[in-house]
Design a protein around this motif. Sequence first.
Motif, short mmCIF file in Angstrom:
data_model
loop_
_atom_site.label_atom_id
_atom_site.label_comp_id
_atom_site.label_asym_id
_atom_site.label_seq_id
_atom_site.Cartn_x
_atom_site.Cartn_y
_atom_site.Cartn_z
N LEU A 1 7.19 -0.29 12.57
CA LEU A 1 6.67 -1.04 11.12
C LEU A 1 5.29 -0.93 11.15
O LEU A 1 4.74 -1.07 10.07
CB LEU A 1 7.38 -2.10 11.02
N ARG A 2 4.49 -1.33 12.07
CA ARG A 2 3.03 -1.68 11.62
C ARG A 2 2.28 -0.23 11.51
O ARG A 2 1.53 -0.34 10.57
CB ARG A 2 2.39 -2.15 13.16
N VAL A 3 2.84 0.82 12.03
CA VAL A 3 2.34 2.01 11.72
C VAL A 3 2.64 2.39 10.27
O VAL A 3 1.65 2.95 9.51
CB VAL A 3 2.72 3.13 12.63
N GLN A 4 3.61 2.22 9.82
CA GLN A 4 4.30 2.50 8.40
C GLN A 4 3.59 1.86 7.46
O GLN A 4 3.17 2.37 6.28
CB GLN A 4 5.85 2.24 8.52
N ASP A 5 3.38 0.39 7.95
CA ASP A 5 2.42 -0.61 6.86
C ASP A 5 1.29 -0.02 6.83
O ASP A 5 0.55 -0.23 5.45
CB ASP A 5 2.70 -1.87 7.47
N ASN B 1 -3.06 2.12 2.55
CA ASN B 1 -3.94 3.09 2.25
C ASN B 1 -3.45 3.66 1.03
O ASN B 1 -4.43 3.65 0.01
CB ASN B 1 -4.10 4.19 3.38
N THR B 2 -2.05 3.98 0.83
CA THR B 2 -1.67 4.80 -0.48
C THR B 2 -1.95 3.51 -1.51
O THR B 2 -2.49 3.88 -2.61
CB THR B 2 -0.22 4.78 -0.18
N ILE B 3 -1.56 2.28 -1.40
CA ILE B 3 -1.94 1.15 -2.44
C ILE B 3 -3.11 0.99 -2.61
O ILE B 3 -3.75 0.83 -3.89
CB ILE B 3 -1.30 -0.08 -1.93
N LEU C 1 -4.70 1.42 -6.56
CA LEU C 1 -5.36 0.30 -7.19
C LEU C 1 -6.87 0.73 -7.66
O LEU C 1 -7.39 0.43 -8.91
CB LEU C 1 -5.60 -0.87 -6.27
N GLU C 2 -7.58 1.57 -6.79
CA GLU C 2 -8.90 2.15 -7.31
C GLU C 2 -8.85 3.03 -8.72
O GLU C 2 -9.32 2.64 -9.54
CB GLU C 2 -9.64 2.98 -6.11
#
Length: 633
Positions: free
Chosen positions: A222-226, A231-233, A237-238
């Motif tokens: 789950l840490r790797v997936q989060d 990064n995607t979010i 947002l930019e």
Amino acid sequence: LGEDPDAKKAEAEELSRSHKQIEESRQRLAKLLNDGTQLVTNIQVAADARETQRRAEEDELKRQRLEKLENESKTNQDKFEEITSKWGSAKEKTIPQDLWDVLNQQQQHCALLIEEKNKLISELQQELKSKDDQYVKDLKKQSDDINLLVDRMEEQIRNLMKTYRRELTQIEKAFELERRELLSSNKKKWEQAMQAHNAQELENLITRMQKVEEYEKQLNQLRVQDAEEYNTIKIQLENDVQILEQQLQQMKAIYQLNQEKLEYNFQVLKKRDEENTIIKSQQKRKLNRLHDVLNALRMKLDKQIKQFQEENQTLTADYKRIVEQYKDLQRTMRHFAVVDAQKFLEVWLMNEEEAKGLMWKALKADRIIHTQQLGLPWVEPDYWFLDNVGPIVHHMAIRSASKLAREVMDAVEEGRKEAAAEAGEEVKPPRHISVKSVKHILELLCDESGFLIESKLLGLLQPLERHERSLMRLDAIFAALGIDNEDDVYTLVDFFLKFNAQQVVSSQTQQPREEMGLVNGALSPGLLSLPFRDKRPQVKNMMEERDDSKDSEYWKALAHVIPEPKLKVWDALEAALEKYYSVLSQRSKLLTDLDGLQQQNTELHMLLHQYLTSKVNEELLIPPTHVIELMPP
């Protein structure tokens, strides 16, 4: 189900052991109680036997004493008659010596009779004394029996207490033995259950450690997936920030457009103000003209007032003349009083119907307010004026039909009117109706109108006497025909007499008509359709006997059918509903304003779209697709 049959069997054996001890103790105690009861009741049985024997002997002695007294009475009566018979012969004696001898003999006989009486009295006294002695002996014997009974009862109580304590000790020992056995068996079961529980806990600990290792692996994944999702979010947002900057430029353009529109509206309002000033000056001129018209109308009013005063003087003279005519025509107009009373009755009934309609509407509203608005139970009021129809008339006391029938039947049956006189009233029918006629018609009505009486009531009246049965039948018939008082009875009799007269005239017979000559003495069912009086008040009686002292109270009661506390509740409810209505009105106004704002928002959308599609927007490079609403709907 995981139950141990051996444990059940052992428990059953233990229960049987304790119950067996209890049953044995109960049987021994019951036997002891039964023996003690027999020992105590033996004294009572013996006393009852002695009392039975004493009563038998007493009855025999009483019988012998009565026979002796009867024989003594007969013997003494014969002797007394013999002595009495000799007094006649003594009166015939003229010689003093003979008379003296007769008197001595009579005195000897009387002394002998008194001696026998004294002897009998002494025997009875001796017997009474012996009975007193026997009574004292019986009391002593009874006291001894009671003491013996008390001693046996105390001994029985001591034996029972001792036996109860012994049996209770045995039962306690049996239960203590069972308790020790149950404790040992339950302790073994507890140790076995604890061993199984410890094994199960160890197994659960091993399983938990395996699950912890598995969960750690899942957390790493789950840490790797989060991190990837973060990064995607961030990139998304930019991109959103760049879009918002473009929308800011667009809002600046909208602000410029709104400023130009407000300047335009200001110019329009200024123009309208100038127009209102012109209209105001015109209204002032119109007001001056209306003042002139008002002055002219006032002058005209003064002239009309003078004219009306002159007409008033003329009418006053006419009024005095008409008053004199009215006094002359008063006697002539009295016969119209009945018509006026009828009109008064109709107006009363009309107003009463209208008032009661409003009253029932008010009660209906009160019921709706209680049940629907307040959620309270509503009880229909029972006022004295609800069943009243027509003006309130206070009549003199009128005898009931049943009372009149009883007085008529009693008066004619006895041949006089003492029954009515004792009651304080006398039967006084109309002049053309006799008391005999009333009685004959009532008897005929009682005999021929049995179909108006219920069969159950007829069965109950059979055991009564003929006179009482007739009165009870008349009461039932009066109730069925609606005959309430003596006026109704006289109306009934008058109807039958008139009907009989019509029958006689139609048959063209020459036989003299008697007052009670009804056809064959029978009633037909058609005669029972009698024209009884209307339940509405009579006009003539109302004008002659009516007392209007209760009218204001009656109308006031109709007007105040809803009491003051309920009116206060209504006022409070009305104030609350008005507040609720004001809230709804404000909400409606806000909805109307919302519709106007939506319309303005649509117009602004169109203007903004036109503005963005112009050349100026092309120079600003603002795409027309990013248009937002100025105000949300």
